[in-house]
Design an enzyme around this catalytic site. Structure first.
Site, PDB file in Angstrom:
ATOM      1  N   CYS A 110      -7.117 -16.414  28.748  1.00 27.33           N
ATOM      2  CA  CYS A 110      -6.083 -17.454  28.639  1.00 27.33           C
ATOM      3  C   CYS A 110      -6.343 -18.374  27.443  1.00 27.33           C
ATOM      4  CB  CYS A 110      -5.930 -18.220  29.950  1.00 27.33           C
ATOM      5  SG  CYS A 110      -4.355 -19.108  30.011  1.00 27.33           S
ATOM      6  N   HIS A 212      -4.812 -14.155  33.705  1.00 26.21           N
ATOM      7  CA  HIS A 212      -6.035 -14.517  34.428  1.00 26.21           C
ATOM      8  C   HIS A 212      -6.456 -13.390  35.372  1.00 26.21           C
ATOM      9  CE1 HIS A 212      -6.702 -18.805  33.374  1.00 26.21           C
ATOM     10  NE2 HIS A 212      -5.387 -18.833  33.192  1.00 26.21           N
ATOM     11  N   GLU A 214      -9.240 -12.872  36.681  1.00 25.44           N
ATOM     12  CA  GLU A 214     -10.174 -13.353  37.726  1.00 25.44           C
ATOM     13  C   GLU A 214      -9.424 -13.838  38.963  1.00 25.44           C
ATOM     14  OE1 GLU A 214      -9.255 -15.101  35.193  1.00 25.44           O
ATOM     15  OE2 GLU A 214      -9.023 -17.197  35.804  1.00 25.44           O
TER      16      GLU A 214
END
Ligand code: MN
Length: 237
Positions: A110, A212, A214
């Site tokens: 990001c 993202h 994660e």
């Protein structure tokens, strides 16, 4: 060396809501742990110490956060530019420069892909809705684990070797790469032309993603693969 011993540095987050705190969203450290690495949070510190710390980690993650100061890529602030943190910029660009100079495996997420691009001489759109005609909604109003737009992966990239031709991703950004930095190649694009991933052609493992992963890995096994490949590259030396 087994993956259990692979120390991975993660750049600490910082913003003006809590100016006296460095922090890291848990999903980043959890993703590194799930991939077999040991997460180490890196706060702002003097350059010499930072270099010494970085020489002891096997890979580094540029994490998400506030906007890069547009002065770093030679622009005045557009009204749509968001919050900036001079402290965070100082830390992130020092880490990016060191990693690129020493060919340390680097995963840029990001804000991270934006730092990576600017560190290599590229520029950014300061505000997608204001500056990219016909853009999709890139600041989704859906849970972070949920993918809201597709990206097309470029053939013969590391990311296409993981995910094939396309991938559904989350979208929590309002800035994006405008001009690519030197030595970066396009790896993924949204249907509106917004650049969603890049890779270095000159390093062992330097990958930037605008989304993202994660936040997606609990629900989407494919998202885990990127962290696994990253830790694997960090372990390989
Ligand atoms: Mn997006």
């Amino acid at each position: 060396m087994s993956n259990r011993q692979v120390l991975i540095g993660l750049v600490a987050q910082h913003n003006n809501d809590h100016p006296n705190h460095f922090f890291l969203a848990r999903a980043y450290s959890q993703a590194i742990i799930n991939a077999g690495g040991i997460p180490l949070i890196i706060p702002h510190q003097p350059p010499k110490q930072l270099a010494s710390l970085l020489s002891q980690v096997r890979g580094v993650v540029l994490t998400g956060g506030v906007d890069v100061d547009p002065q770093r890529y030679g622009e005045e602030p557009h009204p749509g530019c968001g919050e900036i943190s001079p402290l965070r910029d100082e830390l992130d660009f020092a880490v990016a420069d060191w990693a690129l100079r020493h060919d340390l495996p680097l995963l840029a997420i990001c804000r991270g892909i934006q730092v990576l691009n600017v560190a290599l001489g590229g520029t950014l759109f300061q505000d997608i809705p204001a500056q990219v005609a016909g853009a999709l909604k890139h600041r989704q109003q859906a849970p972070g684990w949920y993918g809201t737009h597709e990206v097309q992966l470029e053939p013969a990239t590391l990311l296409s070797s993981i995910w094939g031709g396309s991938l559904k991703v989350n979208s929590l950004h309002h800035q994006a790469i405008k001009r690519l930095g030197t030595g970066l190649r396009l790896a993924a694009t949204a249907s509106d032309g917004v650049i969603e991933a890049v890779e270095s052609t000159e390093h062992r493992f330097v990958v930037g993603v605008q989304w993202h992963p994660e936040l997606m890995e609990e629900h989407c096994p494919a998202a885990r693969e990127l962290f696994r490949k990253f830790v694997e590259a960090a372990a390989a030396d």
